[in-house]
Enzyme design. Sequence first.
Site, PDB file in Angstrom:
ATOM      1  N   HIS A 138       0.814  -1.213   0.000  1.00 14.12           N
ATOM      2  CA  HIS A 138       0.000   0.000   0.000  1.00 14.12           C
ATOM      3  C   HIS A 138       0.852   1.269   0.000  1.00 14.12           C
ATOM      4  CE1 HIS A 138      -3.199   2.694   1.910  1.00 14.12           C
ATOM      5  NE2 HIS A 138      -3.787   2.208   0.831  1.00 14.12           N
ATOM      6  N   LYS A 168       3.377   4.397  -1.181  1.00 14.39           N
ATOM      7  CA  LYS A 168       3.547   5.312  -2.316  1.00 14.39           C
ATOM      8  C   LYS A 168       4.880   6.014  -2.113  1.00 14.39           C
ATOM      9  CE  LYS A 168      -1.085   5.026  -1.499  1.00 14.39           C
ATOM     10  NZ  LYS A 168      -1.672   4.541  -0.249  1.00 14.39           N
ATOM     11  N   ASP A 205      17.476  10.129  -7.292  1.00 13.12           N
ATOM     12  CA  ASP A 205      18.913  10.393  -7.136  1.00 13.12           C
ATOM     13  C   ASP A 205      19.395  10.257  -5.693  1.00 13.12           C
ATOM     14  OD1 ASP A 205      19.154  10.829  -9.833  1.00 13.12           O
ATOM     15  OD2 ASP A 205      19.003  13.006  -9.702  1.00 13.12           O
ATOM     16  N   HIS A 258      -8.872  11.663   1.911  1.00 10.34           N
ATOM     17  CA  HIS A 258      -8.038  10.465   1.854  1.00 10.34           C
ATOM     18  C   HIS A 258      -6.719  10.661   2.593  1.00 10.34           C
ATOM     19  CE1 HIS A 258      -5.552   7.370  -0.402  1.00 10.34           C
ATOM     20  NE2 HIS A 258      -6.624   6.656  -0.113  1.00 10.34           N
ATOM     21  N   LYS A 271      -3.883  10.853   5.412  1.00 11.26           N
ATOM     22  CA  LYS A 271      -3.562   9.995   6.555  1.00 11.26           C
ATOM     23  C   LYS A 271      -2.541  10.752   7.389  1.00 11.26           C
ATOM     24  CE  LYS A 271      -3.982   7.005   2.728  1.00 11.26           C
ATOM     25  NZ  LYS A 271      -5.116   6.214   2.914  1.00 11.26           N
ATOM     26  N   ASP A 318       0.471  18.159  19.834  1.00 12.91           N
ATOM     27  CA  ASP A 318       1.182  19.099  20.719  1.00 12.91           C
ATOM     28  C   ASP A 318       2.170  20.037  20.028  1.00 12.91           C
ATOM     29  OD1 ASP A 318      -0.173  17.907  22.770  1.00 12.91           O
ATOM     30  OD2 ASP A 318       1.536  16.819  23.578  1.00 12.91           O
TER      31      ASP A 318
END
Length: 485
Positions: free
Chosen positions: A226, A228, A233, A403, A405, A410
């Site tokens: 899952h 991404k 470089d 979508h 996440k 604090d």
Amino acid sequence: MIEFLKDNWFKLIIVINYLLAISAAITILFRNTNPTKTLTYIIVLVFFPFVGLLVYYLFGQEYRKNKIFNRKNILNEKIIKTLNDELNLNTKELQELEDDFLEDKIKLVKLLQKSDKAPLTLSNTVEILNNGEVKFKRLFQDLNAAKHHIHLEYYIVKDDVIGSEFLNILCDKARAGIEVRLSVDDVGADISHKMKNKLIESGVQFYSFMPVLFPKFTGRMNYRNHRKIAVIDGAIGYLGGINISDSYVNKPEKETYWRDTHLRIEGGAIVTLQAQFFINWEFVSESKVKITRDYFPNESCNDNVAVQIAASGPDTDWANIMDVMFSAITSADDYIYLTTPYFIPNDEFIMALQIASLSGIEVKLLIPDESDSWIAKHATNSYLERLFKANIKVYRYTKGFIHSKTMVVDDVFSTIGTSNMDYRSFKINFEINAVIYDKQTSEDLKADFIADLRNAKEMIPEEWSKRSNFTKLKEAYCKLWAPLL
């Protein structure tokens, strides 16, 4: 005998089914896993003949214990081991950080350094990228400017408009002599044979992660990649919630607004991100890459943002992302702001939020108003009552589908990554998050959270309690499946 089989074939199949089901149930019991998950599987095996065995075959196999994933080869590479040793802070340096700004958050640093061999890197530049149109502009600029290599690992890649632009850049760079490695999840990705052939003919090294026979019908099969990830470089890295598809780009003609968050990093954290890429690349390609210093140029960075990369999956001994989130919640002093498209956590995570809220800490959760999954939506709803009882504020995003996440605590701790707050992300899939210890980044992410609340409605517990019994039944049914989602 033949006549007996003809007359009793169905009974024999049922007997065989339950013998296999009992064997599977015993295996699950010996696994000593979460009791709720164990009970769910046993119920499915007992009350759903044949279907139960299919569900167990697709979802219940414990590859984590079977050691089909192995990360030690890469982590023990001399170059990576040396770099990690150089990056790891000693006791005195950690104490100085604790005194300077980390306070009790230092235990989060130690947790990841010990459980995931993820050193805290102090010299990084981070850039929060809100939504696909911003991410793709920056990513394509960096891809076009690549001089040595491009490493990419994505759950979803489609050869639609934005996906074709992305894939064509990779082909151009590979033809120009740049090393291009692309790994996509076989269930999540949807690339035509024509485009796959073009990638390979152009010199792009291309592999699918854990190929399946019918990817369109196995969207929930266990152990998917899952993540991404982009590493360019060895100096620039990307990670977050945004895949490669038109779905993630907001255009005037688009019906549903897509709200998402990604992160661009330069600095020492790229060492860990690059190592994580090589771990999965070795698995998908079934070949060993000759790892040289060219992949780890160790370029200097003028900013001083502290970052750790937290990775979790079947190849890790601990649920690192869940563990660091849990620890952040339990160490909070002022507030906890969470954004997730799917909120299906375990009891420990819920209890940590409840205790934080009841002890006077401001806890706010932002989830979609409309989900892209019927069962996930109702499973999420089944947990809200417990949050309301602890005075946790829950908001539903109404502008479109959220979508992102993210989590911020604090004004010191924040995390952006691929992990949802659910069983699958915490325990099953390959996920990766950036854990950031920086006041400015936390304030920026906090500001984004507050801005998103302007496009959200706060849920009123009294109104929520009046929902129909049929709705509650749907929630209870979906919650039963929560450990398998």
